[in-house]
Scaffold this active site. Structure first.
Site, PDB file in Angstrom:
ATOM      1  N   ASP B  52      18.049  25.548   2.446  1.00 25.79           N
ATOM      2  CA  ASP B  52      18.471  25.315   1.148  1.00 25.79           C
ATOM      3  C   ASP B  52      19.881  24.875   0.718  1.00 25.79           C
ATOM      4  OD1 ASP B  52      19.039  27.676   1.828  1.00 25.79           O
ATOM      5  OD2 ASP B  52      17.906  28.649   0.396  1.00 25.79           O
ATOM      6  N   ARG B 280      20.127  31.629  -5.366  1.00 24.94           N
ATOM      7  CA  ARG B 280      19.249  30.635  -5.464  1.00 24.94           C
ATOM      8  C   ARG B 280      19.040  30.180  -6.836  1.00 24.94           C
ATOM      9  NH1 ARG B 280      14.897  29.483  -1.338  1.00 24.94           N
ATOM     10  NH2 ARG B 280      14.571  28.048  -2.889  1.00 24.94           N
ATOM     11  N   TYR B 288      19.243  36.759   4.500  1.00 28.15           N
ATOM     12  CA  TYR B 288      19.025  36.715   5.970  1.00 28.15           C
ATOM     13  C   TYR B 288      19.440  38.048   6.552  1.00 28.15           C
ATOM     14  CZ  TYR B 288      19.143  31.623   5.764  1.00 28.15           C
ATOM     15  OH  TYR B 288      18.948  30.138   5.463  1.00 28.15           O
ATOM     16  N   PRO B 364      20.477  29.390  10.848  1.00 24.51           N
ATOM     17  CA  PRO B 364      20.736  28.784   9.755  1.00 24.51           C
ATOM     18  C   PRO B 364      21.663  29.322   9.023  1.00 24.51           C
ATOM     19  CG  PRO B 364      18.677  30.030   9.784  1.00 24.51           C
ATOM     20  CD  PRO B 364      19.262  30.067  11.281  1.00 24.51           C
TER      21      PRO B 364
END
Lengths: 665, 665
Positions: B52, B280, B288, B364
């Site tokens: 994202d 977000r 995470y 990521p």
């Protein structure tokens, strides 16, 4: 024909006409979840031509609904205006170059984009917010209106004083014939040079026994243009004067050596008339061209058959000589002959309203028409929505005429002066009294720029604008003073947030994530008033105590409590250093409400501080608010400023009194 | 089963896999009008979760295709990063606060938006530019690839060296089972903790005698992820190390008193592992979370069944204590265990290419994965398109591996260091050698910021980047030096427009209408190179003569003439006062070409001057170009700088030589 029962239904608001005014109104209805219908006699939307200038204020409004970005992306942006007129040797030359929009006034400058795209943005927005339940019903028009006079003052939820019979046309009936067989689209059929065809459409459909239905409505808004059928039913007039000036309009991709063809230009030729150049999207340029050789006949109206793209471009070539001007592609053209006229009444008993061209007509050259029409509807929409929902008192509806008829009068005066200066022959020298002084023209343009931006609108005193003075005098004469309350906001606490004007915008940072925003971006058009808490220096214990006390009294108000967050959004902007006031949880909960599913609200507390990438908005300084003590401001759902008060018990009382004059107890 | 003829067809480029890399490639194909197909084994696009983070460079690329605005509007913008770790008393506290993106580097900062929306923007763009002829073919996957080795070097238009058999799955076959019966979507089936299911899908479909077809292709690109089927066919390996660290990922709406929940945070707990917070859109936050209690088994792989949203949030709660953290809404979750690995080869004989996860895997958390994958494809797409169209020499395809494998190696080194610092326990004091120094972590983050923005990419010397030096050494070892030409651009003429790096952006004004633009907005991804003419002070007669002479030689070049405007867009930026150089027609025609239908081009000449509303871009100063004499710059279709020369005959010769090394004669 046998008499049979017509299908009958009910709706809260019936909108007649789906031009920019009607669509703006429908957008409010969709946004506020109102049971509304919108009908239009034409079978399709506009695809090209028509009005195209969007002023700064219209873009702010689009942004509040969430679609300014689409307009900005597609449009041509206008930055500069040039004035051309004969020099001392009689040859056309540029005499002046001025910024098209006043610097610093708005975060948006002026843009040009054709009406069809703007209608597309409205349609998409209406669809999104109504979840597809509100659609433009095309090829449908009203053929009779009856008003139950005795019910007009009864605003209880089950009262429908209006009964409208709607006629559904066939596709063929609703498609206007182009004025000639050419493939280029022209707008003459919508121009004021053409007769209105509403009655013909109705008669034709009746002869074919087309289908009809009956709608019972609480409110109705006629956004049905200069020939407004709705206005005729009410017997209201447009007052004002026609003119002898006839203008042609071409949307072309010009082939020319004129150096300023991508600038807005006012061109006064020595003796061949005037022309306005408006560069547009997709290489198009719109030309408004004075047709000096075409005169009105005895009836006062020009002969349409004389007017073709060819006669118009020939007139343009004479005006712009010695420069060359031709084209291979013409997108659209029309002609018009317009005076300045304004409606005697904008509403009938607060049940039937008129907006846009239905109540004011004027020349299109000042780029005002679509903007003022949309803004009429923008002013009316939220008021209707809040009354229908039972939130606001029906008396607020009177402010529509008071506020917007006054604006229409101002517009007509502006346009009258501007058109006269623009249509006149330039004076040869100061002794040439029948000519127009180019200095005077420039001054009028520059002064008119503030008006033309849409940002000079200053609504008078009423139950919605607590600014004292005579409400009738500050509006159009309608009495809209608050019956219950007589308060006035304290302008001194926020010197540049003018009572009655739209809340200006400067950059602030979100306290929670440091993102810079134009503060105005958070003044969404969602039907809510806004309480803007300028919290001041929250790091000072004394100020923090004042803030806590203010918020305590606010939440303790039995009148206000049920409205807070529901009908009144709360936005905070403090002036302390952001990183020293990091704990959002130290702010009173009313400023950042908690929801047990989604946690704290992180988008309601802002700070006037330096951003990482976009400088310092200097919001307190620009708003004229004391950095230490702050203040509280109320804005209406349309962002106009209603009240300003101290951040204390008196301030809470002022807020309470303001809303007691607006909301149903 | 009887042997029957399979349906057979041809295409120029076959793309396998419709993740971000595949879609980026398809976008280029659509934009350049290439006959391409794109297939994906899954039956639907991504709807939530997955990668994202979008770095500044990715947004610049999106903007060059015309859809950055959509991403910016919907995304969460990240402005600040905070680091949390135990203070001297062992309690978690914020130790640092740094800007998330380097100030002044790009006109875009970093944003976060889920992959499904990004794929939607790609899909809409592909549809628009291909006029709906290029569509993602879902539930289709290759099951065999044969390469005619002897045809690989023959790039004539009718040669199709690749033969691929495609299998069409049923909807049911192509829909992956969620890992459990819960309603929350999880991504475990795509995680590296799950086995690849490609072979199972093929076997299952074969057993059901599903339909197949044969495609003959000129080029093929495997964008088919970490388990890449394409890579396996070619026998290429990923080289690198696995890790023991297992991480869980949650997309939730958090309910928490942690003050920085709307900031990007790196949280190192004293002994419960680490967590990264990525706020977000739509109130969501991605976490995470290091799962210290879950260890790989003897096979080196973690037991998936132990991992649930509940075990992950519990781990998070330990890390973030003493703050509270819960949620009621979880949008998506997954887990992964990843090492840093990079492919040995990025192409097979310049006929089959690998991009994205198929050639590099890493953690990521640095927000690089989707970005680097898309940028692989962005690097490759225009080269393939120009070769397929017969415009460019096939040898330029070798620069794909040279340029992108080098980037992948850099990425792996960055991620290795960053992951190690992030997964480690914070050092108690400077004597605690097995702990990670938080100062070192901060330094790595700040230094890594340039890398993480995507703007540090500096492609080595090749026929596409005339910068001298050893091409093999500056890339991944592949020989990509220009065979015909040995020129080097003159970096001194434009000190801050670095050869091999992307052309930076400053604001300039359109000469014709005064509109300010970020210059980069005109570097569209349309498959054309750009010749940027810094025309200098065109009001000086000497300089005007130099400019005229330069343009005269340019148009006189028999090699360049057919490519100018068609394959090479020409953009001009001069440094004289705009209003004193108003006559666009005084500029040589090659700088603003005339078309007999649409007239002059008004969007190709710009000026470094003060704008009315947005300040002065100071472009010449920022680019490091001499304001008097200017220079000429070539950018590739991906905006990387290929050549810099003087605005004179030598410069034209340099431009000619550069393009002789690129274009087919």
């Amino acid at each position: 024909m046998t008499v049979k029962e017509l299908p009958e239904s009910r709706c809260d608001v019936l909108i007649v006409g789906a031009g920019p005014a009607g669509m703006m109104l429908a957008t409010w209805m969709a946004r506020c979840g109102i049971n509304a219908r919108i009908v239009d006699k034409r079978s399709t939307k506009i695809f090209n031509g028509q009005a195209d200038g969007l002023q700064s204020r219209s873009l702010e409004i689009f942004d509040s609904f969430g679609f300014a970005d689409r307009a900005l992306k597609e449009a041509n942006h206008m930055l500069e205006m040039c004035m051309w007129n004969p020099g001392e040797d009689g040859t056309l030359r540029r005499s002046d170059r001025v910024p098209d929009a006043i610097v610093g006034l708005s975060r948006f400058t002026q843009i040009v984009l054709h009406q069809g795209r703007i209608e597309r943005f409205f349609l998409d927005n209406i669809k999104k917010h109504s979840k597809d339940s509100l659609r433009i019903e095309r090829a449908v028009l009203p053929e009779s209106l009856s008003i139950s006079e005795d019910l007009c003052d009864d605003h209880s939820p089950e009262t429908y004083p209006l009964k409208v019979q709607l006629r559904h046309l066939t596709e063929e009936e609703a498609t206007p014939a182009q004025s000639n067989g050419e493939t280029i689209q022209d707008g003459l059929f919508r121009s004021n040079l053409a007769e209105d065809d509403t009655d013909d459409l109705i008669a034709h459909s009746r002869a074919n026994a087309g289908s009809t239905e009956v709608v019972k409505a609480k409110y109705m808004v006629g956004c049905d243009g200069a020939h407004s059928w709705t206005r005729r039913q009410l017997g209201f007039e447009l007052e004002g004067e026609p003119t002898d000036f006839i203008w042609g309009v071409l949307d072309i991709i010009p082939i020319t050596d004129f150096p300023d063809i991508r600038e807005r230009c006012a061109v006064h030729s020595a003796s061949s008339g005037s022309m306005m150049v408006i560069p547009r999207e997709n290489k198009l340029v719109r030309l408004y061209i004075q047709l000096t050789e075409i005169k009105p006949d005895a009836s006062g109206r020009a002969d349409r058959s004389q007017i073709t793209p060819d006669t118009i471009i020939k007139a343009a070539q004479k005006i712009i000589a010695p420069y060359q001007l031709t084209y291979k592609y013409c997108d659209w053209w029309t002609a018009y002959q317009i005076g300045q006229r304004v409606g005697t009444n904008f509403d009938y008993k607060n049940r039937v309203f008129l907006a846009g061209d239905a109540v004011h007509t004027h020349s299109p050259k000042a780029g005002q028409g679509m903007n003022v029409s949309m803004q009429d509807a923008y002013n009316l929409g939220w008021k209707l929505a809040l009354v229908v929902k039972g939130v606001a008192q029906p008396s607020i509806l009177s402010t529509y005429q008071s506020e917007r008829r006054r604006i229409a009068q101002d517009l007509i005066n502006f346009d009258h002066k501007f058109s006269r200066l623009f249509s006149g022959r330039p004076a040869k020298d100061i002794l040439d009294e029948s000519g127009v002084s180019m200095t005077e023209f420039k001054d009028a343009f520059v002064k008119g720029n503030m008006f033309a931006s849409g940002l000079s609108v200053d609504y008078g005193s009423s139950m919605l604008v607590a600014k004292g003075g005579d409400a009738a005098e500050q509006g159009d004469g309608t009495d809209v003073s608050s019956s219950k309350t007589q308060i006035a906001g304290n302008q001194e606490l926020a010197k540049n947030i003018k009572l009655g004007m739209r809340f200006p915008s400067y950059k602030v940072l979100n306290q929670s994530d440091a993102r810079p925003w134009h503060f105005q971006e958070w003044f969404k058009s969602d039907g809510r008033f806004r309480l803007v808490v300028f919290a001041g220096n929250v790091l000072s214990t004394a100020q923090k105590d004042r803030l806590d006390a203010f918020c305590g009294k606010l939440t303790a108000s039995a009148f206000l409590a049920p409205h807070i967050h529901k009908d009144i959004d709360v936005l905070t902007c403090h002036s302390a250093k952001r990183i020293e006031t990091e704990l959002l949880r130290d702010f009173p909960e009313v400023l950042h409400p908690f929801d047990d599913k989604t946690g704290w609200d992180y988008n309601s507390v802002f700070v006037d501080d330096l951003s990482y990438h976009e400088g310092h908005g200097e919001a307190y300084k620009n708003y004229g608010v004391d950095q230490e003590r702050g203040c509280v401001v109320i804005t209406r759902p349309d962002q106009y400023v209603g009240f300003i008060g101290e951040l204390d018990g008196e301030g809470v009382k002022g807020v309470e009194t303001y809303f007691q004059g607006v909301f149903v107890s």
